[in-house]
Write a protein that holds these residues in place. Structure first.
Motif, mmCIF file in Angstrom:
data_model
loop_
_atom_site.group_PDB
_atom_site.id
_atom_site.type_symbol
_atom_site.label_atom_id
_atom_site.label_comp_id
_atom_site.label_asym_id
_atom_site.label_seq_id
_atom_site.Cartn_x
_atom_site.Cartn_y
_atom_site.Cartn_z
ATOM 1 N N HIS A 317 0.737 -1.241 0.149
ATOM 2 C CA HIS A 317 0.098 0.005 0.040
ATOM 3 C C HIS A 317 0.829 1.194 0.032
ATOM 4 O O HIS A 317 2.217 1.052 0.292
ATOM 5 C CB HIS A 317 -0.901 -0.106 1.266
ATOM 6 C CG HIS A 317 -0.171 0.370 2.432
ATOM 7 N ND1 HIS A 317 0.404 -0.939 3.148
ATOM 8 C CD2 HIS A 317 0.066 1.316 3.178
ATOM 9 C CE1 HIS A 317 1.207 -0.322 4.239
ATOM 10 N NE2 HIS A 317 1.020 0.837 4.331
ATOM 11 N N ASP A 319 0.994 5.311 1.873
ATOM 12 C CA ASP A 319 0.228 6.055 2.702
ATOM 13 C C ASP A 319 0.004 7.404 2.211
ATOM 14 O O ASP A 319 1.149 8.270 2.083
ATOM 15 C CB ASP A 319 1.143 5.917 4.159
ATOM 16 C CG ASP A 319 0.993 4.627 4.833
ATOM 17 O OD1 ASP A 319 -0.264 4.079 4.863
ATOM 18 O OD2 ASP A 319 2.166 4.050 5.055
ATOM 19 N N HIS A 373 4.835 -0.078 -0.171
ATOM 20 C CA HIS A 373 5.387 -0.820 1.122
ATOM 21 C C HIS A 373 4.455 -1.959 1.610
ATOM 22 O O HIS A 373 3.354 -1.695 1.511
ATOM 23 C CB HIS A 373 6.205 0.015 1.978
ATOM 24 C CG HIS A 373 5.068 0.724 2.621
ATOM 25 N ND1 HIS A 373 4.745 2.198 2.109
ATOM 26 C CD2 HIS A 373 4.605 0.818 3.957
ATOM 27 C CE1 HIS A 373 3.688 2.582 3.012
ATOM 28 N NE2 HIS A 373 3.685 1.892 4.078
ATOM 29 N N ARG A 418 2.774 9.745 11.696
ATOM 30 C CA ARG A 418 2.858 10.842 10.366
ATOM 31 C C ARG A 418 2.603 12.183 11.001
ATOM 32 O O ARG A 418 2.086 12.476 12.086
ATOM 33 C CB ARG A 418 1.848 10.315 9.453
ATOM 34 C CG ARG A 418 1.801 8.870 8.905
ATOM 35 C CD ARG A 418 0.822 8.244 9.469
ATOM 36 N NE ARG A 418 0.948 6.490 9.364
ATOM 37 C CZ ARG A 418 0.497 6.005 8.360
ATOM 38 N NH1 ARG A 418 -0.659 6.568 7.735
ATOM 39 N NH2 ARG A 418 0.508 4.784 8.259
HETATM 40 FE FE LIG Z 1 2.046 2.135 5.430
#
Ligand SMILES: [Fe+2]
Ligand SMILES: O=C(O)CCC(=O)C(=O)O
Length: 436
Positions: A317, A319, A373, A418
């Motif tokens: 996926h 992000d 990743h 994040r």
């Molecule tokens: Fe991720």
């Protein structure tokens, strides 16, 4: 439940043992015919498949994974006591960290913006973060994968399992105001949904309330200990809405826990970014605008704590739900080691396999921040001794640690943090500025 032991400590599975043969027989009996399309798997899917293989275990495949722990003589015990080890790839470059006590950091030229900080957390710090993940993060008002389906106790699942282990937790009643839970896999893991990358232009979407997913209608009441085994993720900071794969700022959430934010800022500050990005790269439109100020202005505002059982995986996926698409994502591994695959902008780029061990931090920034990743394999038998045995020279209460080590005997935890908004852009529940 019997106390689990640390599995497969010093040797690979005994392929002549009756239990291995039985499992192999079952595997062969249930094997699907090779599909004509399997040869046309993308390089990323192909790599995932190779690392997932159970028969035989991918010992040779893992040997090709980047394993920077091999460069640290202090980790020799940890490496040799487990049976998984990778190698050191040519071209991997050490950068000298600013954090004087922790002197190692590595960059990989083929993956711009990636920084690996092996053994970033000391054993004592790892234990503390494990406690924080289970006791504090996986608890209301933070959302977990289980909240959709169960009315979880306000003291949290961990405290309930400790203090009221025989008290059943009830499934949530089906409500007409909910929508089907499309983004959740069978066991609460995530499945892929295609949504456009977040940007300043999509802020209105982040502010609109999002419907809750529908609870499963056929669940029995469960004991807290049983539900702990089904815990897969907990949101920290800005609430991530798994169904739409975007943040839901209409939901008021507490900030990223202080101790997690401190660790992530420490990781970002420790990196000599000028050795990662040359000054030319910082030009407008360059690889990572503003990296010169990250040490001062990096401020994590969202994250996910992932809980993996030994057979769990996280598929490829990107992000891309964060508005800031180049600031570092800080990912800290705890418990069992894993293979982490980091590819490119599409699944057609062959991924770099990286062996991540407990205490390692990995930072994805700049170009690789929005690259594919995933985690195709948690490495069984890789729990380090210091998370199981008493800590030498530390004044820790091993009785208090006992339930955590029992949990870790079957788990990898990943703290994935994040920064959704660049500095100065504060939106919705996080403050109140709407972009022009
Ligand atoms: Fe991720
Ligand atoms: O578990 C990991 O190391 C990676 C998790 C991840 O990629 C994510 O939470 O988005």
């Amino acid at each position: 439940m019997p106390e689990p032991t640390r599995t497969g400590r010093s040797c690979p599975p005994d392929t002549s043992s009756p239990s291995y043969r039985k499992a192999l027989k079952h595997h062969l009996a249930t094997l699907q015919p090779v599909s004509s399309s399997s040869s046309s798997l993308s390089p990323f899917r192909g790599a995932e498949k190779r690392f997932k293989t159970r028969f035989p275990p991918p010992v040779e495949e893992v040997r090709g994974a980047l394993d920077v722990a091999l460069l640290d003589s202090a980790r020799e015990g940890e490496v040799t006591e487990g049976w998984w080890r990778g190698c050191v790839h040519e071209g991997v470059r050490e950068v000298r960290l600013r954090d004087k006590e922790r002197t190692r950091g590595y960059v990989v030229p083929s993956v711009p913006g990636l920084v690996i900080l092996p053994a970033f957390l000391l054993p004592r710090e790892q234990r503390q973060l494990v406690r924080c993940c289970l006791q504090d993060a996986a608890k209301l008002p933070n959302e977990t994968n289980l909240d959709t389906h169960y009315v979880l106790p306000s003291e949290g699942l961990w405290a309930a399992a400790r203090d009221e282990p025989d008290e059943s937790i009830l499934p949530r009643a089906v409500s007409a105001t909910t929508i089907p839970s499309e983004a959740e896999g069978e066991r609460g893991r995530r499945t892929l949904i295609a949504n456009p990358p977040a940007s300043v232009g999509s802020l209105a979407d982040l502010l609109s309330p999002k419907a809750a997913a529908a609870p499963s209608p056929h669940l029995p009441p469960s004991l807290p200990g049983e539900l702990l085994q089904k815990l897969r993720w907990a949101n920290i900071g800005a609430s991530y809405h798994w169904t739409s794969k975007s943040y839901d700022l209409s939901r008021c959430s507490p900030p990223v826990p202080g101790e997690v934010a401190v660790l992530c800022k420490r990781a970002v500050r420790a990196v000599p970014w000028e050795e990662v990005y040359t000054p030319a790269d910082s030009a407008p439109g360059g690889q990572a605008p503003g990296w010169e100020r990250w040490a001062e202005d990096y401020a994590p505002d969202a994250g996910i704590v992932n809980f993996y059982g030994l057979a769990d995986t996280l598929m490829a996926h990107v992000d891309h739900s964060e508005v800031d698409c180049t600031r570092p994502l800080v990912s800290i591994s705890l418990g069992h080691a894993c293979v982490f695959l980091l590819g490119g902008a599409t699944r057609d780029v062959p991924p770099l396999p990286i062996l991540l061990r407990s205490g390692d931090a990995l930072l994805m920034s700049g170009p690789c921040r929005r690259w594919y990743h995933g985690v195709p394999r948690v490495l069984e038998g890789s729990l380090p001794g210091y998370l199981w045995d008493a800590l030498e020279g530390e004044d820790e209460d091993e009785r208090e640690w006992a339930p955590f080590r029992t949990y870790l005997a079957r788990t990898r935890i990943n703290v994935n943090v994040r920064q959704v908004f660049p500095p100065g852009m504060e939106v919705g529940g996080l403050a109140g500025v709407t972009p022009e």
